[in-house]
Design a protein around this motif. Sequence first.
Motif, mmCIF file in Angstrom:
data_model
loop_
_atom_site.group_PDB
_atom_site.id
_atom_site.type_symbol
_atom_site.label_atom_id
_atom_site.label_comp_id
_atom_site.label_asym_id
_atom_site.label_seq_id
_atom_site.Cartn_x
_atom_site.Cartn_y
_atom_site.Cartn_z
ATOM 1 N N SER A 29 0.831 -1.205 0.000
ATOM 2 C CA SER A 29 0.000 0.000 0.000
ATOM 3 C C SER A 29 0.868 1.258 0.000
ATOM 4 N N GLY A 30 1.961 1.211 0.726
ATOM 5 C CA GLY A 30 2.887 2.342 0.739
ATOM 6 C C GLY A 30 3.496 2.598 -0.622
ATOM 7 N N TYR A 31 3.834 1.525 -1.339
ATOM 8 C CA TYR A 31 4.401 1.686 -2.678
ATOM 9 C C TYR A 31 3.377 2.321 -3.620
ATOM 10 N N ILE A 32 2.114 1.932 -3.476
ATOM 11 C CA ILE A 32 1.063 2.512 -4.325
ATOM 12 C C ILE A 32 0.908 4.004 -4.029
ATOM 13 N N ILE A 33 0.908 4.365 -2.746
ATOM 14 C CA ILE A 33 0.792 5.780 -2.377
ATOM 15 C C ILE A 33 1.973 6.567 -2.922
ATOM 16 N N ARG A 34 3.165 6.009 -2.800
ATOM 17 C CA ARG A 34 4.366 6.689 -3.294
ATOM 18 C C ARG A 34 4.292 6.884 -4.813
ATOM 19 N N SER A 35 3.772 5.883 -5.515
ATOM 20 C CA SER A 35 3.634 5.988 -6.970
ATOM 21 C C SER A 35 2.606 7.047 -7.349
ATOM 22 N N LEU A 36 1.479 7.066 -6.625
ATOM 23 C CA LEU A 36 0.455 8.077 -6.895
ATOM 24 C C LEU A 36 0.996 9.481 -6.635
ATOM 25 N N GLU A 37 1.804 9.617 -5.593
ATOM 26 C CA GLU A 37 2.409 10.919 -5.288
ATOM 27 C C GLU A 37 3.351 11.334 -6.412
ATOM 28 N N ALA A 38 4.110 10.383 -6.925
ATOM 29 C CA ALA A 38 5.111 10.691 -7.954
ATOM 30 C C ALA A 38 4.476 11.185 -9.249
ATOM 31 N N ILE A 39 3.263 10.702 -9.565
ATOM 32 C CA ILE A 39 2.624 11.109 -10.823
ATOM 33 C C ILE A 39 1.548 12.175 -10.597
ATOM 34 N N GLY A 40 1.497 12.717 -9.399
ATOM 35 C CA GLY A 40 0.604 13.833 -9.123
ATOM 36 C C GLY A 40 -0.829 13.461 -8.807
ATOM 37 N N LEU A 41 -1.100 12.181 -8.506
ATOM 38 C CA LEU A 41 -2.460 11.750 -8.187
ATOM 39 C C LEU A 41 -2.697 11.609 -6.688
ATOM 40 N N ALA A 42 -1.708 11.990 -5.900
ATOM 41 C CA ALA A 42 -1.865 12.008 -4.440
ATOM 42 C C ALA A 42 -1.057 13.171 -3.877
ATOM 43 N N THR A 43 -1.672 13.915 -2.981
ATOM 44 C CA THR A 43 -1.009 15.037 -2.319
ATOM 45 C C THR A 43 -1.149 14.872 -0.797
ATOM 46 N N LYS A 44 -0.532 15.804 -0.073
ATOM 47 C CA LYS A 44 -0.612 15.804 1.401
ATOM 48 C C LYS A 44 -0.220 14.441 1.984
ATOM 49 N N VAL A 45 0.790 13.832 1.366
ATOM 50 C CA VAL A 45 1.272 12.527 1.817
ATOM 51 C C VAL A 45 2.118 12.721 3.079
ATOM 52 N N VAL A 46 1.776 12.022 4.135
ATOM 53 C CA VAL A 46 2.466 12.187 5.416
ATOM 54 C C VAL A 46 3.710 11.303 5.444
ATOM 55 N N HIS A 47 4.876 11.941 5.465
ATOM 56 C CA HIS A 47 6.158 11.257 5.588
ATOM 57 C C HIS A 47 6.697 11.484 6.999
ATOM 58 N N ILE A 48 7.330 10.467 7.550
ATOM 59 C CA ILE A 48 7.951 10.580 8.872
ATOM 60 C C ILE A 48 9.458 10.722 8.696
ATOM 61 N N SER A 49 10.032 11.719 9.335
ATOM 62 C CA SER A 49 11.461 11.979 9.171
ATOM 63 C C SER A 49 12.297 10.916 9.875
ATOM 64 N N PRO A 50 13.490 10.643 9.391
ATOM 65 C CA PRO A 50 14.385 9.687 10.067
ATOM 66 C C PRO A 50 14.654 10.074 11.512
ATOM 67 N N GLU A 51 14.695 11.374 11.804
ATOM 68 C CA GLU A 51 14.942 11.834 13.171
ATOM 69 C C GLU A 51 13.788 11.445 14.088
ATOM 70 N N ASP A 52 12.557 11.615 13.622
ATOM 71 C CA ASP A 52 11.393 11.241 14.436
ATOM 72 C C ASP A 52 11.314 9.732 14.631
ATOM 73 N N ILE A 53 11.692 8.989 13.601
ATOM 74 C CA ILE A 53 11.717 7.530 13.731
ATOM 75 C C ILE A 53 12.726 7.110 14.782
ATOM 76 N N ASP A 54 13.899 7.712 14.741
ATOM 77 C CA ASP A 54 14.965 7.350 15.673
ATOM 78 C C ASP A 54 14.598 7.658 17.123
ATOM 79 N N LYS A 55 13.851 8.738 17.328
ATOM 80 C CA LYS A 55 13.471 9.127 18.690
ATOM 81 C C LYS A 55 12.608 8.073 19.380
ATOM 82 N N LYS A 56 11.776 7.377 18.603
ATOM 83 C CA LYS A 56 10.848 6.415 19.194
ATOM 84 C C LYS A 56 11.370 4.988 19.211
#
Length: 304
Positions: A261-288
């Motif tokens: 599902s993540g790959y599909i969202i990433r593909s939709l974002e790449a071709i302009g069919l999805a916006t406001k995609v929530v990405h988590i930064s490596p720093e926030d991942i590392d904190k938890k």
Amino acid sequence: MLGKLNQWLEPTVGRFFLWAIAPIFAARIFIFPLSLPLVAYLIFTNNYTSTDVQLFFAFFILTTLGLSLGFHRQASHKSFQPHPAIRFLFLALGSMAFQAPVTYWVTTHLKHHAFSDRNQDPHSPVEKGFWHGHYGWTMSYDREQANDQYKRFIERDQMLMFFQHSYLLWLVLAAEICFLVGSWSGVLWGFVLATLVSDHLTRFINSWGHMHGSTPFKTNDNSRNNWWLALITYGDGWHNNHHAFPRSAFHGLRWYEIDISGYIIRSLEAIGLATKVVHISPEDIDKKLVKNTYSETIPENSEA
């Protein structure tokens, strides 16, 4: 347009669904499982066709993706905003999965996150055991109450309300497609069996996914990651990741965590069919991250 359709659907098809919901889901819970020995017999006697198998996999894949992308990541968590036509497609496929109308699904899921593995969690297995978390909770849970509690999040969304009111029509359409392609055998394999298997595999996230698996992140519940569950639920089995970052569009947070599902969202974002995609930064991942720990299982009666 959807607003006008809702004005017609709500007092007609929508009202009929409220009247018919009990027998409909009683059939879903008690009659659909009878398809398993029947399909086993058909396989054993070689009395099935390639069309039957194709319908099963097509509807299993598409409806499970509809749940993951449409009901879960988009409608529940607003993790991404697809083009309206793409969103409509995802919600239609999720409705055909025959788990629940979208507003019931979303409000139940929001309540799960608000009270995860505590007394008010609709389907925690921690205190009441595996079966309660997997399916038992559906026998006693008041969906209307949860719908009333959280409806402010969804009642202004005309597309969600359209799919809520037209839910029965999507079930009929799914069964009709299977019948037109494969007659009654197609209905058995493509509608009954595919939705049954999809339902139980996704419910394993609520049950098994809160009892067994790894916990790389600090959360306030017993959510667990399971690679095998992630494979068959298109990424939603990375459940500890999801509870650590509920709004993330991507449940697989490392390169080796397969997340269809993540790959599909990433593909939709790449071709302009999805916006406001929530990405988590490596720093926030590392904190938890839980440093140097890897917990695989918990006792069934452990505390949240």
